[in-house]
Design a protein around this motif. Structure first.
Motif, PDB file in Angstrom:
ATOM      1  N   GLU A  39     -31.910   0.203  51.290  1.00 39.90           N
ATOM      2  CA  GLU A  39     -32.589  -1.060  51.007  1.00 39.90           C
ATOM      3  C   GLU A  39     -31.939  -2.197  51.787  1.00 39.90           C
ATOM      4  O   GLU A  39     -32.624  -3.112  52.251  1.00 39.90           O
ATOM      5  CB  GLU A  39     -32.551  -1.345  49.506  1.00 39.90           C
ATOM      6  CG  GLU A  39     -33.430  -2.505  49.107  1.00 39.90           C
ATOM      7  CD  GLU A  39     -33.791  -2.498  47.640  1.00 39.90           C
ATOM      8  OE1 GLU A  39     -34.213  -3.553  47.150  1.00 39.90           O
ATOM      9  OE2 GLU A  39     -33.642  -1.447  46.987  1.00 39.90           O
ATOM     10  N   LEU A  96     -33.264  -2.542  55.210  1.00 39.54           N
ATOM     11  CA  LEU A  96     -34.639  -3.004  55.334  1.00 39.54           C
ATOM     12  C   LEU A  96     -34.829  -4.481  55.003  1.00 39.54           C
ATOM     13  O   LEU A  96     -35.881  -5.050  55.316  1.00 39.54           O
ATOM     14  CB  LEU A  96     -35.549  -2.165  54.428  1.00 39.54           C
ATOM     15  CG  LEU A  96     -35.734  -0.708  54.858  1.00 39.54           C
ATOM     16  CD1 LEU A  96     -36.459   0.080  53.787  1.00 39.54           C
ATOM     17  CD2 LEU A  96     -36.495  -0.629  56.180  1.00 39.54           C
ATOM     18  N   LEU A 115     -37.969  -6.479  56.463  1.00 45.90           N
ATOM     19  CA  LEU A 115     -39.084  -6.838  55.586  1.00 45.90           C
ATOM     20  C   LEU A 115     -39.283  -8.346  55.531  1.00 45.90           C
ATOM     21  O   LEU A 115     -40.417  -8.822  55.361  1.00 45.90           O
ATOM     22  CB  LEU A 115     -38.848  -6.273  54.189  1.00 45.90           C
ATOM     23  CG  LEU A 115     -38.866  -4.738  54.112  1.00 45.90           C
ATOM     24  CD1 LEU A 115     -38.541  -4.262  52.710  1.00 45.90           C
ATOM     25  CD2 LEU A 115     -40.216  -4.188  54.554  1.00 45.90           C
ATOM     26  N   ARG A 149     -41.308  -1.068  51.483  1.00 47.32           N
ATOM     27  CA  ARG A 149     -39.909  -0.784  51.170  1.00 47.32           C
ATOM     28  C   ARG A 149     -39.779   0.487  50.329  1.00 47.32           C
ATOM     29  O   ARG A 149     -38.946   1.353  50.599  1.00 47.32           O
ATOM     30  CB  ARG A 149     -39.281  -1.957  50.417  1.00 47.32           C
ATOM     31  CG  ARG A 149     -37.797  -1.728  50.074  1.00 47.32           C
ATOM     32  CD  ARG A 149     -37.220  -2.888  49.294  1.00 47.32           C
ATOM     33  NE  ARG A 149     -37.880  -3.026  48.011  1.00 47.32           N
ATOM     34  CZ  ARG A 149     -38.341  -4.179  47.525  1.00 47.32           C
ATOM     35  NH1 ARG A 149     -38.225  -5.282  48.229  1.00 47.32           N
ATOM     36  NH2 ARG A 149     -38.916  -4.229  46.346  1.00 47.32           N
TER      37      ARG A 149
END
Length: 549
Positions: free
Chosen positions: A260, A263, A267, A292
Motif C-alpha cells: 500500500e 501505491l 494513486l 488499490r
C-alpha cells in the motif's frame, strides 16, 4: 422573431444584453457571442458587417470602427433571410448607440444604470417599430401588431383579423399552456419560403446522410491498447496514453510485491489525473480505492507492462462505477416488445434543455433503429418553437421514415397519443417523440412535459445533453428526473444521449460522473453530424480518453 441582441466593445466587454425569447438561455447566448468574437470578428477585422451561423443560430452584426463597438442580433437559423427589417434595424442601432455614448469617456463604456433606464426604452421602441413596420408592409398595413415592451417573447394575439389583414402572421406566445390562434400557428410555419423544398432536402442529405461505405459509429470496434504506446518514445516519439500510466508506476515496477505504501504516490497522481478530466473528486477517490485493493499484494515482474498490470484494475473499477442501476438497450427492448405481439409500438420521448441537439439525436436514433430492422415513426410534439416541425420533416424525408405532425398550437400530449395510435395502425414498431426544449427549473413547461409522460406512458424517456456542459449535466438530469417523476408514472429519465462527445476527449470524465451519480446510463454519444455518427459508450474508450497525454 429575434432571440437576442448584444452591444459590446471590441475588447469583448458587453455594454448591452437583451434576451428576447426563453429558448435562448444566458449561457447559450454567451457561448454564441464568445465564438463570434473569438473566431469571426477578431480574425476578420476588415469586415464591418456579416452574417454567420453558430450552433443553429444566425448571427448578424454591424461594427462601428470609429468608436470600436459591435451590435449583434441572434435568431434561429431557420429564419435566416426572412427578417426583412433586421438590416435596417442594425444600422439604426449603430447610429443611436453612437449618439447615446457621446461623451461617455475614453473607455466607451456607459454606466449600467444609464443603459437600463435610458437606452432600454429606446431600443425597445426601435424594435417594436421595426417589427410593426415589417408586418404592415407584408400584410397591407392593416391589423394590430401588438407587442408588449417591444419583445418578441411577450407578443400576444390581441390584434383582430380584418379582411385585408386576414392570414397575418403573429408571433407565438412563449407560454405553451396557452392555445394559439390559427394566425399565430401560421406564423410559426416557414415551409415554402425562400429556398425550395428540394434544395433544402438536398442540403440536408449532404449534411446528414453517411457516405457510401462509411462504418456506423455503433459498429466501430474500440482500438486495442497498443504495446508500442507503453514504451518510451513508442508511436513515433509522441506521448501516448499508455506512457502516462507507465510514468505513474515507473517508481514501483520491478520484481517485487506491491504494498500500500508503494501505491500511495501513484494513486494520488491517478486521482489528480481523473479529476483534471472532469471526474468528480469523490468518484475519482472511489476508483482509486478500487484500484488499490486490486493491486496491493500483486507481484510486479521486471517485464510487466502497464496493460497487463494496471488496466484490468482500472477497467474493473470504471465498469463498477459506470454500470447503471437500470440498464437500457433501445434496440433490444424494441425487438422484445415487437415479439410479444402486443400491437403496441415501443415509444421513446426525447427531452432536454434548449439547443442541445434533441431533434438531430432523435434522427440519429431513428437511423440506428431502421438500420437494425425496425420501422420507426417520428412524432413532432414540439408545437411551439418556430420551424421545429419543418426541421423534423426534413430529417424524416432524409431518413425515409414517416413523420406524424399536427402543426403548431396543439397539445403535445394529444399529438403524441395520436402518433402512437397511427403507428399501431400502420405497423410501425417504434415511435420517437420530439419535444420542445425547456430549462429544467421552468415549472410550467416541466408540468406540460410531465403531462405528456403520464398520459402516454412511454417505454423510455431519453435525456439529451451536451457533453460540453461537463458536470453541470448532472444537475440538469437530476432536475429533469425529479420533475418527471410522479406517483402514477415511471420514475424520471431512463437514458442519456451525450451530444458533441467528439469535442471533449480531454474532459470525458463528466460521462463517468453523470452515470455514477444519477444511476442513469449513457446509451449513446454523438461523435459528428452524420446520422451514423452515434456510438455506444464503452469503458475501454473512456480509459483511453482519460489517460491520453
Amino acid at each position: 422573431m429575434l432571440d437576442g441582441f448584444y452591444i459590446f466593445l471590441e475588447s469583448g466587454v458587453v455594454s448591452y444584453e437583451k434576451l428576447l425569447t426563453p429558448t435562448l438561455t444566458p449561457t447559450k447566448a454567451r457561448n454564441v457571442v464568445n465564438e463570434l468574437i473569438g473566431v469571426h470578428i477578431l480574425e476578420s477585422r476588415g469586415g464591418d458587417s456579416k452574417t454567420v451561423v453558430i450552433d443553429n443560430y444566425a448571427v448578424e452584426w454591424r461594427r462601428d470602427n470609429s468608436l470600436g463597438f459591435v451590435v449583434v442580433a441572434l435568431y434561429g437559423n431557420v429564419l435566416r433571410g426572412k427578417l426583412s427589417y433586421l438590416s435596417s434595424l442594425l444600422d439604426k442601432v449603430v447610429k443611436k448607440w453612437r449618439k447615446f455614448t457621446e461623451g461617455v469617456g475614453s473607455g466607451g463604456e456607459p454606466e449600467p444604470e444609464k443603459v437600463s433606464t435610458e437606452w432600454e426604452p429606446v431600443f425597445s421602441r426601435m424594435l417594436r417599430e421595426a417589427e410593426t413596420s415589417s408586418l404592415k408592409s407584408k400584410f397591407g398595413g392593416v391589423g394590430d401588431a401588438s407587442i408588449n415592451n417591444g419583445t418578441t417573447a411577450d407578443r400576444t394575439a390581441k390584434g383582430k383579423e380584418t379582411k385585408a389583414g386576414k392570414g397575418k402572421k403573429a408571433a407565438a406566445s412563449s407560454n405553451p399552456n396557452k392555445k394559439l390562434s390559427k394566425t399565430q400557428a401560421a406564423a410559426l410555419d416557414f415551409s415554402g419560403e425562400n429556398q425550395s423544398e428540394d434544395q433544402i432536402l438536398q442540403d440536408a442529405r449532404n449534411t446528414f446522410l453517411p457516405e457510401e461505405g462509411d462504418v456506423a459509429g455503433w459498429d466501430e470496434e474500440d482500438e486495442d491498447y497498443s504495446d508500442e504506446e507503453e514504451e518510451d518514445g513508442g508511436g513515433g516519439g509522441g506521448g501516448g496514453w499508455g506512457l502516462g500510466l507507465k510514468n505513474m508506476l515507473s517508481q514501483v515496477t520491478g520484481n517485487r510485491v506491491l504494498t500500500e505504501a508503494d501505491l500511495v504516490p501513484v494513486l494520488e497522481t491517478l486521482q489528480q489525473t481523473l479529476v483534471s478530466k472532469n471526474v468528480a473528486s469523490e468518484i475519482a477517490k472511489e476508483i482509486c480505492t478500487s484500484v488499490r485493493s486490486s493491486l496491493v499484494g500483486k507481484k510486479m515482474s521486471t517485464f510487466s507492462t502497464v496493460k497487463a498490470t494496471v488496466l484490468p484494475a482500472l477497467e474493473q473499477a470504471l465498469e463498477r462505477v459506470m454500470t447503471p442501476r437500470q440498464p437500457i438497450d433501445i434496440l433490444r427492448d424494441c425487438v422484445t416488445k415487437r415479439e410479444t405481439r402486443s400491437n403496441q409500438p415501443y415509444t421513446a420521448v426525447f427531452v432536454g434543455i434548449n439547443g442541445v441537439g434533441k431533434s438531430t439525436s432523435l434522427a440519429k436514433t431513428a437511423y440506428y433503429l431502421k438500420q437494425n430492422g425496425c420501422k420507426p415513426l417520428i412524432a413532432a410534439c414540439d408545437t411551439f418553437r418556430s420551424g421545429a416541425v419543418e426541421q423534423l420533416n426534413v430529417h424524416a424525408k432524409c431518413l425515409d421514415v414517416p413523420l406524424f405532425q399536427k402543426g403548431y398550437s396543439k397539445d403535445p400530449s394529444s399529438v403524441a397519443r395520436a402518433a402512437i395510435q397511427k403507428a399501431k395502425e400502420d405497423g410501425n414498431d417504434v415511435v420517437l417523440v420530439d419535444t420542445a426544449g425547456r430549462m429544467q427549473n421552468n415549472v410550467p413547461l416541466m408540468t406540460a412535459l410531465n403531462k405528456l409522460i403520464v398520459e402516454n406512458k412511454p417505454d423510455a424517456v431519453i435525456f439529451v445533453c451536451e457533453a460540453l456542459v461537463g458536470n453541470d449535466g448532472v444537475s440538469q438530469l437530476q432536475m429533469f428526473s425529479r420533475a418527471l417523476s410522479s406517483s402514477n408514472s415511471k420514475t424520471g429519465v431512463d437514458g442519456v444521449i451525450l451530444t458533441k462527445f467528439d469535442t471533449v476527449s480531454d474532459k470525458v470524465g463528466s460521462a463517468v460522473t453523470l452515470s455514477h451519480v444519477t444511476g442513469v446510463p449513457v446509451i449513446f454519444v454523438g461523435v459528428g453530424q452524420k446520422y451514423n455518427h452515434l456510438k455506444k459508450l464503452s469503458v475501454r474508450a473512456v480509459v483511453k480518453s482519460l489517460f491520453k497525454d
